[in-house]
Scaffold this motif. Structure first.
Motif, PDB file in Angstrom:
ATOM      1  N   PRO A  53       0.820  -1.210   0.000  1.00  0.00           N
ATOM      2  CA  PRO A  53       0.000   0.000   0.000  1.00  0.00           C
ATOM      3  C   PRO A  53       0.857   1.263   0.000  1.00  0.00           C
ATOM      4  O   PRO A  53       1.720   1.444   0.864  1.00  0.00           O
ATOM      5  N   THR A  54       0.619   2.130  -0.963  1.00  0.00           N
ATOM      6  CA  THR A  54       1.360   3.390  -1.034  1.00  0.00           C
ATOM      7  C   THR A  54       1.168   4.203   0.241  1.00  0.00           C
ATOM      8  O   THR A  54       2.108   4.847   0.729  1.00  0.00           O
ATOM      9  N   GLU A  55      -0.041   4.179   0.791  1.00  0.00           N
ATOM     10  CA  GLU A  55      -0.332   4.952   2.002  1.00  0.00           C
ATOM     11  C   GLU A  55       0.571   4.549   3.151  1.00  0.00           C
ATOM     12  O   GLU A  55       0.984   5.383   3.964  1.00  0.00           O
ATOM     13  N   TRP A  56       0.888   3.267   3.240  1.00  0.00           N
ATOM     14  CA  TRP A  56       1.790   2.791   4.299  1.00  0.00           C
ATOM     15  C   TRP A  56       3.209   3.276   4.032  1.00  0.00           C
ATOM     16  O   TRP A  56       3.894   3.751   4.938  1.00  0.00           O
ATOM     17  N   LEU A  57       3.664   3.184   2.790  1.00  0.00           N
ATOM     18  CA  LEU A  57       5.023   3.601   2.444  1.00  0.00           C
ATOM     19  C   LEU A  57       5.247   5.068   2.752  1.00  0.00           C
ATOM     20  O   LEU A  57       6.329   5.463   3.206  1.00  0.00           O
ATOM     21  N   THR A  58       4.240   5.903   2.508  1.00  0.00           N
ATOM     22  CA  THR A  58       4.413   7.339   2.711  1.00  0.00           C
ATOM     23  C   THR A  58       4.484   7.730   4.182  1.00  0.00           C
ATOM     24  O   THR A  58       4.816   8.883   4.495  1.00  0.00           O
ATOM     25  N   GLN A  59       4.218   6.808   5.089  1.00  0.00           N
ATOM     26  CA  GLN A  59       4.325   7.106   6.512  1.00  0.00           C
ATOM     27  C   GLN A  59       5.769   7.077   7.003  1.00  0.00           C
ATOM     28  O   GLN A  59       6.053   7.518   8.116  1.00  0.00           O
ATOM     29  N   PHE A  60       6.683   6.569   6.162  1.00  0.00           N
ATOM     30  CA  PHE A  60       8.090   6.490   6.542  1.00  0.00           C
ATOM     31  C   PHE A  60       8.844   7.716   6.038  1.00  0.00           C
ATOM     32  O   PHE A  60       8.501   8.298   5.012  1.00  0.00           O
ATOM     33  N   ALA A  73      13.138  -1.817  -9.773  1.00  0.00           N
ATOM     34  CA  ALA A  73      13.340  -0.424  -9.370  1.00  0.00           C
ATOM     35  C   ALA A  73      12.535   0.566 -10.212  1.00  0.00           C
ATOM     36  O   ALA A  73      11.794   1.385  -9.661  1.00  0.00           O
ATOM     37  N   PRO A  74      12.662   0.530 -11.552  1.00  0.00           N
ATOM     38  CA  PRO A  74      11.876   1.501 -12.330  1.00  0.00           C
ATOM     39  C   PRO A  74      10.370   1.311 -12.186  1.00  0.00           C
ATOM     40  O   PRO A  74       9.615   2.299 -12.169  1.00  0.00           O
ATOM     41  N   LEU A  75       9.899   0.075 -12.053  1.00  0.00           N
ATOM     42  CA  LEU A  75       8.468  -0.156 -11.900  1.00  0.00           C
ATOM     43  C   LEU A  75       7.982   0.225 -10.504  1.00  0.00           C
ATOM     44  O   LEU A  75       6.855   0.711 -10.346  1.00  0.00           O
ATOM     45  N   PHE A  76       8.815   0.035  -9.490  1.00  0.00           N
ATOM     46  CA  PHE A  76       8.470   0.480  -8.148  1.00  0.00           C
ATOM     47  C   PHE A  76       8.316   2.002  -8.129  1.00  0.00           C
ATOM     48  O   PHE A  76       7.364   2.545  -7.562  1.00  0.00           O
ATOM     49  N   ARG A  77       9.259   2.683  -8.785  1.00  0.00           N
ATOM     50  CA  ARG A  77       9.192   4.146  -8.836  1.00  0.00           C
ATOM     51  C   ARG A  77       7.941   4.591  -9.602  1.00  0.00           C
ATOM     52  O   ARG A  77       7.285   5.572  -9.249  1.00  0.00           O
ATOM     53  N   TRP A  78       7.619   3.889 -10.673  1.00  0.00           N
ATOM     54  CA  TRP A  78       6.420   4.210 -11.458  1.00  0.00           C
ATOM     55  C   TRP A  78       5.158   4.065 -10.611  1.00  0.00           C
ATOM     56  O   TRP A  78       4.254   4.906 -10.684  1.00  0.00           O
ATOM     57  N   ARG A  79       5.100   3.018  -9.791  1.00  0.00           N
ATOM     58  CA  ARG A  79       3.897   2.765  -8.999  1.00  0.00           C
ATOM     59  C   ARG A  79       3.787   3.674  -7.775  1.00  0.00           C
ATOM     60  O   ARG A  79       2.694   4.109  -7.420  1.00  0.00           O
ATOM     61  N   HIS A  80       4.897   3.917  -7.102  1.00  0.00           N
ATOM     62  CA  HIS A  80       4.845   4.591  -5.799  1.00  0.00           C
ATOM     63  C   HIS A  80       5.623   5.905  -5.734  1.00  0.00           C
ATOM     64  O   HIS A  80       5.473   6.652  -4.764  1.00  0.00           O
ATOM     65  N   GLY A  81       6.462   6.183  -6.726  1.00  0.00           N
ATOM     66  CA  GLY A  81       7.411   7.285  -6.614  1.00  0.00           C
ATOM     67  C   GLY A  81       6.786   8.650  -6.421  1.00  0.00           C
ATOM     68  O   GLY A  81       7.236   9.430  -5.571  1.00  0.00           O
ATOM     69  N   GLN A  82       5.772   8.977  -7.201  1.00  0.00           N
ATOM     70  CA  GLN A  82       5.183  10.309  -7.119  1.00  0.00           C
ATOM     71  C   GLN A  82       4.551  10.559  -5.755  1.00  0.00           C
ATOM     72  O   GLN A  82       4.710  11.633  -5.165  1.00  0.00           O
ATOM     73  N   ALA A  83       3.838   9.571  -5.239  1.00  0.00           N
ATOM     74  CA  ALA A  83       3.205   9.729  -3.928  1.00  0.00           C
ATOM     75  C   ALA A  83       4.251   9.868  -2.829  1.00  0.00           C
ATOM     76  O   ALA A  83       4.086  10.678  -1.901  1.00  0.00           O
ATOM     77  N   LEU A  84       5.322   9.114  -2.921  1.00  0.00           N
ATOM     78  CA  LEU A  84       6.383   9.220  -1.933  1.00  0.00           C
ATOM     79  C   LEU A  84       7.051  10.595  -2.003  1.00  0.00           C
ATOM     80  O   LEU A  84       7.357  11.201  -0.969  1.00  0.00           O
ATOM     81  N   LYS A  85       7.249  11.102  -3.208  1.00  0.00           N
ATOM     82  CA  LYS A  85       7.859  12.421  -3.368  1.00  0.00           C
ATOM     83  C   LYS A  85       6.971  13.501  -2.758  1.00  0.00           C
ATOM     84  O   LYS A  85       7.453  14.401  -2.053  1.00  0.00           O
TER      85      LYS A  85
END
Length: 234
Positions: A53-60, A73-85
């Motif tokens: 879940p992206t929501e969980w990742l963004t808590q860190f 790596a590139p697919l992880f960034r594609w899926r979650h990168g913008q929200a983490l940024k």
């Protein structure tokens, strides 16, 4: 062969998102309800984070992800990168064997939370000796005793009866043997058709650790029994 890497794997994961959604939602709900440390996160074997879940990742504050698949790596960034940024979470993606570097990672990131993302159940396919796999998995508790860590992993997998209605997840404690009445009841609930594959992960988490069991309909008429739990530093 990397069972969770390469274009074939990512294509299957992408097109299976609807089928996997209930299991992914149960993993998400469980992770978001936990009180593990939220500074640094070390992900071992997350692939593209298809079930994370992206929501969980963004808590860190910071995320390190290790996977042997160069496409991860590139697919992880594609899926979650913008929200983490947007959340201000620093993302560090590494191509390599995080399992082989555990000792170094626990020394250099002693305050991090280590999460094994559906990777430990695959080790039985990389070593011809089941005894060696079980011992390697049990040794994780010694390697990780100085850090908080957890895992979601396959316990069993195999065919199930058509039309099986997968009910909500159930709670138990780590170390549940398949031969116990509780284990057999869970297999029956999943409509398991014998024989099912044992992924040798019964002893991954310390005995008595609170865990959640979740059914993952991996493909038509084939399901995985997932176990997830975490523990604090010793």
């Amino acid at each position: 062969m990397n069972l969770t890497g390469g274009w074939q794997w990512h294509w299957r994961a992408w097109r299976s998102q609807k089928r996997w959604a209930p299991a992914a939602a149960e993993i998400s709900d469980w992770l978001l309800a936990q009180a593990m440390p939220r500074q640094q996160l070390v992900l071992i074997g997350p692939s593209a984070g298809w079930m994370l879940p992206t929501e969980w990742l963004t808590q860190f504050e910071e995320v390190h992800a290790w996977d042997i698949d160069p496409l991860a790596a590139p697919l992880f960034r594609w899926r979650h990168g913008q929200a983490l940024k947007r959340a201000g979470t620093r993302l560090n993606l590494h191509t390599g064997d995080g399992l082989a570097q555990l000792d170094e990672l626990t020394r250099t990131l002693p305050s991090a939370f280590f999460w094994f993302d559906n990777v430990l159940g695959q080790l039985r396919f990389t070593d011809p000796s089941p005894d060696a796999v079980e011992q390697r998995l049990k040794n994780l508790q010694r390697q990780l005793k100085s850090v908080a860590w957890g895992s979601v992993h396959d316990r069993m997998s195999g065919p199930h009866t058509p039309g099986t209605h997968f009910s909500v997840a159930c709670r138990s404690v780590a170390g549940l043997a398949m031969e116990t009445p509780e284990g057999q009841a869970w297999l029956l609930q999943m409509g398991a058709i014998s024989p099912w594959l044992d992924h040798l992960t019964e002893g991954v988490l310390p005995q008595g650790t609170p865990v959640q069991y979740t059914a993952w309909p991996f493909k038509p008429r084939y399901a995985h029994w997932l176990e997830m739990g975490w523990t604090v530093a010793a």
